[in-house]
Write a protein that holds these residues in place. Structure first.
Motif, mmCIF file in Angstrom:
data_model
loop_
_atom_site.group_PDB
_atom_site.id
_atom_site.type_symbol
_atom_site.label_atom_id
_atom_site.label_comp_id
_atom_site.label_asym_id
_atom_site.label_seq_id
_atom_site.Cartn_x
_atom_site.Cartn_y
_atom_site.Cartn_z
ATOM 1 N N CYS A 7 1.209 -1.287 0.006
ATOM 2 C CA CYS A 7 0.001 0.158 0.363
ATOM 3 C C CYS A 7 0.956 1.159 -0.152
ATOM 4 O O CYS A 7 1.708 1.007 0.245
ATOM 5 C CB CYS A 7 -1.021 0.063 1.217
ATOM 6 S SG CYS A 7 -1.773 1.125 1.439
ATOM 7 N N CYS A 9 0.449 3.819 1.653
ATOM 8 C CA CYS A 9 0.665 4.295 3.314
ATOM 9 C C CYS A 9 1.654 3.450 3.864
ATOM 10 O O CYS A 9 2.633 3.500 4.931
ATOM 11 C CB CYS A 9 -0.426 4.270 4.182
ATOM 12 S SG CYS A 9 -0.938 2.363 4.308
ATOM 13 N N HIS A 28 -8.387 -3.814 4.057
ATOM 14 C CA HIS A 28 -7.047 -2.355 4.817
ATOM 15 C C HIS A 28 -7.547 -1.322 4.285
ATOM 16 O O HIS A 28 -7.575 0.019 4.938
ATOM 17 C CB HIS A 28 -5.831 -2.963 4.273
ATOM 18 C CG HIS A 28 -4.663 -1.875 4.046
ATOM 19 N ND1 HIS A 28 -3.752 -1.623 5.339
ATOM 20 C CD2 HIS A 28 -4.213 -1.436 3.413
ATOM 21 C CE1 HIS A 28 -2.994 -0.331 5.684
ATOM 22 N NE2 HIS A 28 -3.457 -0.144 4.100
ATOM 23 N N HIS A 33 -8.331 3.536 4.662
ATOM 24 C CA HIS A 33 -7.635 4.674 3.635
ATOM 25 C C HIS A 33 -9.491 4.947 3.385
ATOM 26 O O HIS A 33 -9.392 5.904 2.414
ATOM 27 C CB HIS A 33 -7.037 4.375 2.856
ATOM 28 C CG HIS A 33 -5.836 4.248 2.712
ATOM 29 N ND1 HIS A 33 -5.091 4.980 3.511
ATOM 30 C CD2 HIS A 33 -5.307 3.006 3.087
ATOM 31 C CE1 HIS A 33 -4.082 4.081 3.914
ATOM 32 N NE2 HIS A 33 -4.022 2.615 3.177
HETATM 33 ZN ZN LIG Z 1 -2.830 1.691 3.285
#
Ligand SMILES: [Zn+2]
Length: 49
Positions: A7, A9, A28, A33
């Protein structure tokens, strides 16, 4: 074969099963998000571990 989705992030989702990878990545994305991802989107981000 194990597959990985990284991801943006920094979280890494890793699974040996494609369905599980899709499910874990979708959860996730929606939990962290607040974003819905299609199976195609998840698989386009996945690469073999
Ligand atoms: Zn993420």
């Amino acid at each position: 074969m194990e597959k990985v989705v990284e991801c943006p992030c920094g979280a890494v989702v890793r699974a040996s099963d494609e369905d599980e990878l899709v499910r874990m990545t979708q959860s996730h994305a929606s939990e962290v998000h607040d974003m819905e991802m299609s199976r195609e989107q998840v698989l386009s981000m996945a690469y073999p571990a």
